[in-house]
Design a protein around this motif. Structure first.
Motif, PDB file in Angstrom:
ATOM      1  N   ARG A 582      15.188 -36.440  27.577  1.00 54.30           N
ATOM      2  CA  ARG A 582      14.947 -36.679  28.996  1.00 54.30           C
ATOM      3  C   ARG A 582      15.763 -37.853  29.535  1.00 54.30           C
ATOM      4  NH1 ARG A 582       8.706 -38.870  28.722  1.00 54.30           N
ATOM      5  NH2 ARG A 582       9.077 -40.730  27.448  1.00 54.30           N
ATOM      6  N   HIS A 583      16.273 -38.703  28.659  1.00 58.06           N
ATOM      7  CA  HIS A 583      17.071 -39.837  29.114  1.00 58.06           C
ATOM      8  C   HIS A 583      18.563 -39.534  29.113  1.00 58.06           C
ATOM      9  CE1 HIS A 583      13.516 -42.321  29.237  1.00 58.06           C
ATOM     10  NE2 HIS A 583      13.276 -42.132  27.948  1.00 58.06           N
ATOM     11  N   LEU A 584      18.974 -38.324  28.674  1.00 56.00           N
ATOM     12  CA  LEU A 584      20.387 -37.962  28.697  1.00 56.00           C
ATOM     13  C   LEU A 584      20.726 -37.399  30.077  1.00 56.00           C
ATOM     14  CD1 LEU A 584      20.784 -36.218  25.220  1.00 56.00           C
ATOM     15  CD2 LEU A 584      21.418 -38.556  25.849  1.00 56.00           C
ATOM     16  N   PRO A 585      21.634 -38.047  30.814  1.00 49.56           N
ATOM     17  CA  PRO A 585      21.895 -37.619  32.198  1.00 49.56           C
ATOM     18  C   PRO A 585      22.513 -36.228  32.305  1.00 49.56           C
ATOM     19  CG  PRO A 585      22.781 -39.821  31.758  1.00 49.56           C
ATOM     20  CD  PRO A 585      22.417 -39.233  30.430  1.00 49.56           C
ATOM     21  N   PHE A 586      23.061 -35.702  31.222  1.00 49.03           N
ATOM     22  CA  PHE A 586      23.751 -34.412  31.295  1.00 49.03           C
ATOM     23  C   PHE A 586      22.973 -33.290  30.633  1.00 49.03           C
ATOM     24  CE2 PHE A 586      25.155 -36.761  27.570  1.00 49.03           C
ATOM     25  CZ  PHE A 586      24.993 -35.849  26.554  1.00 49.03           C
ATOM     26  N   TRP A 587      21.729 -33.549  30.167  1.00 50.17           N
ATOM     27  CA  TRP A 587      20.981 -32.529  29.426  1.00 50.17           C
ATOM     28  C   TRP A 587      19.956 -31.865  30.334  1.00 50.17           C
ATOM     29  CZ3 TRP A 587      22.462 -31.193  24.628  1.00 50.17           C
ATOM     30  CH2 TRP A 587      21.663 -30.279  23.935  1.00 50.17           C
ATOM     31  N   PRO A 588      19.907 -30.524  30.366  1.00 51.08           N
ATOM     32  CA  PRO A 588      18.941 -29.826  31.230  1.00 51.08           C
ATOM     33  C   PRO A 588      17.522 -29.969  30.703  1.00 51.08           C
ATOM     34  CG  PRO A 588      20.151 -28.251  29.882  1.00 51.08           C
ATOM     35  CD  PRO A 588      20.787 -29.587  29.640  1.00 51.08           C
ATOM     36  N   ARG A 589      16.567 -30.015  31.631  1.00 54.04           N
ATOM     37  CA  ARG A 589      15.163 -30.118  31.249  1.00 54.04           C
ATOM     38  C   ARG A 589      14.303 -29.551  32.376  1.00 54.04           C
ATOM     39  NH1 ARG A 589      17.477 -34.903  32.226  1.00 54.04           N
ATOM     40  NH2 ARG A 589      16.730 -36.170  33.958  1.00 54.04           N
ATOM     41  N   LEU A 590      13.103 -29.106  32.022  1.00 59.87           N
ATOM     42  CA  LEU A 590      12.169 -28.537  32.978  1.00 59.87           C
ATOM     43  C   LEU A 590      11.237 -29.606  33.519  1.00 59.87           C
ATOM     44  CD1 LEU A 590      11.100 -25.238  31.196  1.00 59.87           C
ATOM     45  CD2 LEU A 590      12.416 -25.410  33.289  1.00 59.87           C
ATOM     46  N   GLU A 591      10.756 -29.370  34.741  1.00 62.59           N
ATOM     47  CA  GLU A 591       9.725 -30.243  35.282  1.00 62.59           C
ATOM     48  C   GLU A 591       8.401 -29.931  34.604  1.00 62.59           C
ATOM     49  OE1 GLU A 591      10.144 -32.637  37.366  1.00 62.59           O
ATOM     50  OE2 GLU A 591      12.264 -32.252  37.771  1.00 62.59           O
TER      51      GLU A 591
END
Length: 622
Positions: A582-591
């Motif tokens: 979640r702290h990687l600015p380029f990694w996708p993640r869901l809300e």
């Protein structure tokens, strides 16, 4: 009128789709069918669709038939052809290659090859939108400024064709040491772009960059090149004027004229209109002007004496290039030798990198609207800029003499063809790779007569200048503040580089490297104008509406839902537990609490922000 019909909306390729009832309304002028399949056209799998998506033949997640992918990939290649070929030809003179068309063909093949690699990287791992990558004009001005330094000016003998022996080691070293210097500067500057992208700094920088910074920057990319374009066109103004006339005729006056073509669909043959002039205006104009020069050559209407006016319009002046060029040539990193690095070159290219990044961010949002995709979330933009930086690093390593960026003209082609599938751009990337390996292709483009190139340059540079000025639509131009900032930035961006070029000896600090850095920056008009616009816009008081920032930043950060992730998620990679990614600015993640649609590619793969893997109702597809 409700009727049963097979949806064949493309002018060339019939699409075989299940028959269903459509409520269709014909829009005059563009032959577009707006259809709602009993209300289902408005939503699909619970996702609200953009207005443009209802007019798409294939959306971003669709996979067209293989033959359509190839045909549309060829079209994207031809759309980008003018820009890809123009950059090596512009740099040729300052690289001492104006009398070596064979090496020019090698540079053209190399830029084709690297553009193919970068396109595939961007589609699969970057922003994941169907955007073609290619050479950038933002790097041309700082490159020419660097090559104009006293240490890199071409010797006088290289300007005389009778004194140039292209196979001699002395001549080879003259041009290779210059392109190696460009390679080193581009590779170091690309690391800055990768840092800005993958670290997420691009979002922070965009808060301070508005239309009054972008307008002088982009406008001054092409304005200083009028001298180069005029010299090329001046070889024979008759041929150059013919090229300009044909481009304007095809792109402006005949763009809505359809050419009847036979189409097979619905178990019968019929004719459909194909807007040939709208799709290929530059290519048609180049071919016809080339043919005109060929006819004038075989009839000896053009002078045969090398020193006579119009001699370079003859098609036989570079005729030996096709016979000398190999059928296949595989470009490789370091093909011109080990790159060298100088501070002056690095700082100059960084100015071009900043301009390229800001333009690419705008291209991402424009492309998403045209292909019916959600606005790109922050992680996709960060990844796109980072991959463009990686592309510039590869371009520097291969030795194209340039970097890579997103091509706006190909985004416009998406709106014309209404085919927004990612697989079409994959086909275009593979085609660019193939064209880069096929050596005769680059040699053919290197034989284009000089005034034909000059005519194309005049039109192309004019359009780039207009694109830069068009950003002022977001700004209140009735404000004396904005008029001052824009006018002063543009005028200084022309006047200061002109003075420094005429008086380089006045810039003397006693430190050679510092002198070179200052000279390169002050002779790069886009840096001077962009810096003054940035400084004045952020220091002179003005409201956000007056500065155009509210309209400029009207695209809000979208919520990263499963629907967004389906478009911008990384292929075949899980999103990973939120604690680690979640702290990687380029990694996708869901809300939190969001689950992928049942049966989607993300079902069972992507945990939510709490690290819990949602349950999919349907089967998992990997």
């Amino acid at each position: 009128k409700e009727s049963e019909l097979i949806f064949t909306n493309h002018p060339l390729i019939p699409l075989k789709m299940p028959k269903c009832v459509f409520s269709c309304s014909q829009q005059r002028g563009d032959d577009v069918l707006n259809c709602d399949n009993e209300g289902q056209g408005r939503k699909k799998d619970g996702q609200s669709r953009s207005p443009s998506s209802s007019q798409l033949i294939y959306s971003i997640l669709d996979i067209p038939p293989w033959y359509l992918c190839i045909l549309m990939g060829i079209q994207h290649f031809l759309t980008a052809l003018g820009g890809l070929v123009a950059i090596p030809l512009i740099l040729a003179k300052d690289l001492c290659l104006q009398h070596d068309p064979l090496t020019q063909s090698y540079l053209i093949s190399t830029i084709f090859f690297v553009s193919g690699i970068c396109t595939l990287l961007q589609v699969f791992f970057g922003v994941r939108l169907p955007i073609l990558q290619g050479g950038t004009f933002a790097f041309v001005a700082p490159s020419l400024s660097m090559l104009s330094l006293p240490a890199w000016k071409c010797p006088e003998w290289t300007f005389n064709a009778s004194l140039v022996n292209t196979s001699s080691p002395e001549f080879t070293e003259e041009w290779q040491k210059r392109i190696r210097e460009l390679q080193g500067a581009i590779m170091v500057a690309s690391c800055v772009q990768m840092l800005v992208g993958f670290s997420g700094l691009i979002g922070f920088l965009m808060r301070f960059i508005g239309p009054l910074t972008i307008t002088p920057t982009i406008t001054l990319v092409a304005l200083p090149l009028f001298d180069s374009a005029g010299d090329s066109a001046g070889v024979h103004w008759g041929v150059a004027a013919t090229t300009i006339f044909l481009i304007v005729l095809f792109s402006q006056y005949l763009k809505n004229v359809g050419i009847p073509v036979p189409v097979y669909g619905g178990k019968k043959c019929h004719t459909s209109k194909f807007h040939l002039f709208q799709v290929f205006p530059v290519l048609l104009a180049l071919c016809l002007s080339w043919l005109l020069c060929f006819v004038l050559t075989i009839t000896n209407a053009l002078p045969t004496a090398p020193t006579a006016y119009g001699h370079l319009s003859r098609t036989d002046t570079k005729g030996n290039v096709l016979s000398q060029a190999p059928w296949f040539r595989f470009p490789y990193p370091g093909q011109w030798g080990v790159p060298t690095i100088s501070l002056a070159g690095v700082f100059g290219i960084i100015a071009g990198v900043i301009s390229s990044m800001v333009e690419s961010v705008g291209d991402y949002y424009a492309c998403a609207r045209l292909v019916g995709a959600p606005p790109p979330p922050r992680h996709a933009v960060n990844r796109g800029i980072g991959i463009e930086g990686l592309g510039c690093l590869l371009a520097g390593a291969w030795g194209t003499g340039n970097g890579t960026t997103s091509y706006s003209e190909n985004i416009g082609a998406l709106g014309i063809t209404r085919v927004g599938s990612r697989m079409v751009m994959v086909a275009a990337g593979c085609l660019l790779l193939l064209m880069g390996v096929f050596g005769k292709i680059g040699a053919a483009f290197a034989t284009i007569p000089t005034p034909v190139i000059g005519g194309m340059f005049l039109v192309m540079f004019g359009v780039i200048t207009a694109v830069g000025i068009s950003n002022l639509q977001y700004v209140d131009m009735n404000s004396s503040r904005n008029l001052f900032i824009f006018g002063f930035s543009i005028y200084c961006g022309l006047a200061i580089p002109n003075w420094v070029n005429k008086n380089p000896e006045r810039l003397h600090t006693g430190i050679l490297q510092l002198d070179q850095v200052i000279q390169v920056l002050l002779t790069t008009g886009m840096f001077v104008g962009g810096f003054l616009g940035f400084f004045l816009d952020n220091t002179i008081p003005g409201s956000p509406e007056e500065r155009g920032l509210r309209a400029w930043h009207q695209v809000q950060e979208p919520q990263e839902t499963a629907a967004t992730l389906q478009v911008y998620g990384l292929p075949c990679l899980p999103c990973g537990p939120a604690a680690r990614t979640r702290h990687l600015p380029f990694w996708p993640r869901l809300e939190a609490g969001e689950a992928p649609p049942a049966g989607s590619q993300l079902a069972g793969l992507c945990p939510d922000s709490r690290g819990d893997t949602p349950k999919a109702a349907g089967a998992t597809k990997l």
